[in-house]
Motif scaffolding. Structure first.
Motif: not given
Length: 542
Positions: A427-451
Motif C-alpha cells: 500500500l503506497m501513498g503520501a502521508h494522509g488518511a488514505g493509508l488508514t486502509n492498512f488495516f485490510f493488509l495481510r501480515t508482512n505486507a508493506v506500507m510505503l509511506q511518502v513523507v
C-alpha cells in the motif's frame, strides 16, 4: 473580772473541738480525693483497653431523643438485656441508667450542659469512632458493614479523555443530553454531583458537544422510566473530526473497540450527534460490537433505565492501543485481525497474496509466469496529491509491480474496498488518511509511506509507521527532497518554508499545518524513488 474567769475553760474546750472537727474534715476530703483519683485511674485504664469495643457499642446503638426535651439520651448498647430496652420503651420519661456503673446516679437530663465525670474519656471514644470510620469501617467481630466512600462517577484525570461509569440505577434523558444516577435510598445525601464531558476520545475537541452526568440528592425526584433494559449502555459521539478515515478510526472506532470489545456485544449504543453516513459506512463493525439497535440519543424523548451506563470513549493515543491499559491486553494487532475477521478476509495464517499465488503455481513455472507483487497506489484528491501521478504509475510498473491506482472517494463501500486492499502486497501513498486502509493488509505486507517536505518524519512515524509495525506490517518510508515539493517552486529555496522548516513549526502548529499539510503537493523524482521500490521488492521475496 469575776464574770470573765468562769468563761475561760469553756473557750478552751470550744477551740479543741474546732481543731478536731477541722482535722476530721481534712481527712474526709483527702480520703475522698484519693478514692476519686484511684477510681478515675482505674476507669481510664479500662477505657484504654476496651475503647474499641465501647466505640462499637456506641456506633451500633440507636440514639433516642426525648420528644419533649432537646437533650440527647445516652444510647444503649445492643449487648445489654433486651428487657431493659423494653422497660425504657414503656417508661420513656424515666432517667436512663448509667450502663457503665448501674449504681451511679442517672444522667441529669435537666442540666445537659453539666459535664459528666468521664468527659475526657467520652471525647477519646468519639475520636476512636471517627478514626475507625475514616479508615473504612469498623471490623471487630460485629455485624457492622464497612463504611466505604462511594467511588466518583466520572474520571477526569486522563489527559486525553473523560469517562463516566454509572452502576446501579442509571437513567438517560437523550433529548436533554443528560444521564442521571439515582443512588440507593440509604446513600441519598444533601449534595448533588454534576459533570459535563465530551463523550468521545478527545476531551478538548470543541467540535464535540457535551453530555451532562448528574448524581441526584435526597431533595431531587428521579424521572419515571419509560423503558427498562437489562443490558448496559454506552453514550458516545460520532461527530467531531469524523469523515476523515484516520479520525474515524483514531477518534471513534479504536476507542470503541477498547471500551466495548470485552463485552462481546452485550451493550447498547446511545449515539449523540449521530451521523447516518458513519453508521452506514462502518455498520459491520458497529453491529459486531453491539447486538442491539443503535439509539439516536439526541432524538430520544423517553427515559431509559439501565443497570450500567458508560459515557465517553477510552482512547490511549492517536491511532493506537496501550495493551497495559486495555481490557484483556488488547493490541493494535488484535484490532487489525478483528477488523479483517468482520470483513470476512483471510485469516492471520494466510501469507501475502503474491506468495500465495506463486506457491500455487506448478513447479515447472518460470519466473516470468509468476504473479508480480501487487501495489495499490493512492493519490489524494486535494492536499499532498501526486502532481505527476501517471509518471509515478509507470515507474512503479517498471520496477516490477502490478499497479492498482486509486483515488479514494467517500462513497466507496468499505466491504468491497477491503477485499481490494487485501489482494495487494503493498500500500503506497503520501502521508494522509488514505493509508488508514492498512488495516485490510495481510501480515508482512508493506506500507510505503511518502513523507512530505517540512520535517514530517515524526508525525509520519507516529500516525502510521508505528501503528503499522505494531500490527505486524512492514513499514518503509520515502522522505521527499525539497525539490520534490511544490512549495519549492512557490516560495523558492531561500524561504524559511524550504530552508528552515523548524522555524515554521516553532511559530505554532497552525503554521506547519498551513504550509506542509495543506498547501503542499508532491512531484516525485522517480529516479530518486527507484531504489526504495527495489528495497520493497526484496522485502516481499524474503
Amino acid at each position: 473580772m469575776g464574770t470573765d474567769s468562769p468563761a475561760a475553760p469553756v473557750g478552751g474546750l470550744g477551740a479543741k473541738s474546732t481543731v478536731r472537727a477541722v482535722a476530721q474534715h481534712h481527712q474526709a476530703v483527702v480520703g475522698f480525693l484519693v478514692g476519686f483519683f484511684l477510681v478515675l485511674l482505674l476507669y481510664t485504664t479500662l477505657a484504654s483497653q476496651f475503647g474499641s469495643q465501647t466505640a462499637i457499642g456506641v456506633l451500633e446503638s440507636r440514639p433516642a431523643v426525648r420528644a419533649d426535651q432537646n437533650a440527647t439520651i445516652t444510647p444503649t448498647s445492643p449487648s445489654k438485656n433486651l428487657a431493659q430496652d423494653e422497660e425504657k420503651e414503656k417508661n420513656p420519661d424515666q432517667a436512663p441508667v448509667n450502663e457503665k456503673n448501674p449504681d451511679q446516679a442517672p444522667v441529669n437530663e435537666k442540666n445537659p450542659d453539666q459535664a459528666p465525670v468521664n468527659d475526657a474519656s467520652d471525647r477519646m471514644e468519639e475520636e476512636l469512632i471517627r478514626e475507625e470510620i475514616d479508615h473504612g469501617g469498623i471490623k471487630n467481630g460485629t455485624n457492622t458493614e464497612p463504611v466505604t466512600p462511594r467511588k466518583p462517577i466520572c474520571d477526569l484525570s486522563d489527559p486525553r479523555y473523560d469517562i463516566c461509569d454509572i452502576s446501579g440505577d442509571a437513567r438517560t434523558l437523550g433529548a436533554n443530553r443528560t444521564v442521571l444516577y439515582v443512588p440507593p435510598v440509604g446513600e441519598l445525601g444533601a449534595d448533588s454531583q454534576e459533570w459535563s464531558i465530551r463523550d468521545q476520545s478527545r476531551k478538548y475537541l470543541e467540535y464535540v458537544n457535551k453530555v451532562t452526568v448528574r448524581s441526584l440528592n435526597a431533595s431531587q425526584t428521579a424521572p419515571e422510566c419509560t423503558s427498562r433494559h437489562t443490558v448496559q449502555a454506552l453514550v458516545f459521539a460520532m461527530n467531531g473530526l469524523t469523515s476523515n478515515p484516520w479520525h474515524d478510526f483514531s477518534d471513534v472506532l479504536i476507542p470503541l473497540f477498547i471500551t466495548t470489545r470485552a463485552l462481546e456485544g452485550e451493550v447498547q449504543f446511545l449515539v449523540s450527534d449521530l451521523q447516518p453516513w458513519f453508521v452506514d459506512k462502518y455498520r459491520l463493525i458497529l453491529k459486531n460490537l453491539s447486538r442491539y439497535d443503535i439509539v439516536d440519543f439526541n432524538q430520544d424523548m423517553g427515559v431509559r433505565c439501565y443497570p450500567h451506563v458508560t459515557v465517553g470513549l477510552r482512547g490511549h493515543r492517536d491511532l493506537g492501543i496501550d495493551p497495559t491499559r486495555a481490557p484483556r491486553n488488547y493490541t493494535m494487532l488484535d484490532f487489525r485481525l478483528y477488523v479483517r475477521e468482520i470483513y470476512s478476509l483471510p485469516s492471520a495464517g494466510v501469507d501475502i497474496p503474491c506468495k500465495v499465488a506463486n506457491s500455487a503455481a506448478s513447479s515447472g513455472a518460470i519466473a516470468e509466469q509468476q504473479r508480480k507483487p501487487r501495489l495499490m497506489l493512492i493519490n489524494r484528491g486535494r492536499t499532498r496529491k501526486f502532481v505527476n501521478f501517471p509518471e509515478i504509475v509507470a515507474a512503479v510498473q517498471n520496477a516490477g509491480f502490478e499497479v492498482i491506482p486509486i483515488e479514494p472517494r467517500r462513497d466507496l463501500s468499505v466491504e468491497e474496498f477491503s477485499r481490494v486492499v487485501d489482494s495487494c502486497d503493498v500500500l503506497m501513498g503520501a502521508h494522509g488518511a488514505g493509508l488508514t486502509n492498512f488495516f485490510f493488509l495481510r501480515t508482512n505486507a508493506v506500507m510505503l509511506q511518502v513523507v512530505p517536505w517540512g520535517h514530517m518524519e515524526h508525525p509520519s512515524m507516529a500516525f502510521y509507521g508505528g501503528p503499522a509495525r505494531e500490527m505486524r506490517l512492514r513499514d518503509v518510508e520515502y522522505s521527499i527532497a525539497a525539490e520534490e515539493s511544490t512549495l519549492y517552486d512557490k516560495y523558492g529555496k531561500d524561504n524559511p518554508v524550504i530552508s528552515d522548516p523548524e522555524s515554521i513549526h516553532k511559530q505554532g502548529w497552525q503554521f506547519g499545518m498551513r504550509y506542509y499539510w495543506i498547501e503542499q503537493d508532491i512531484k516525485l523524482n522517480v529516479t530518486r524513488l527507484a531504489p526504495t521500490l527495489h528495497q520493497v521488492l526484496r522485502m516481499l521475496r524474503e
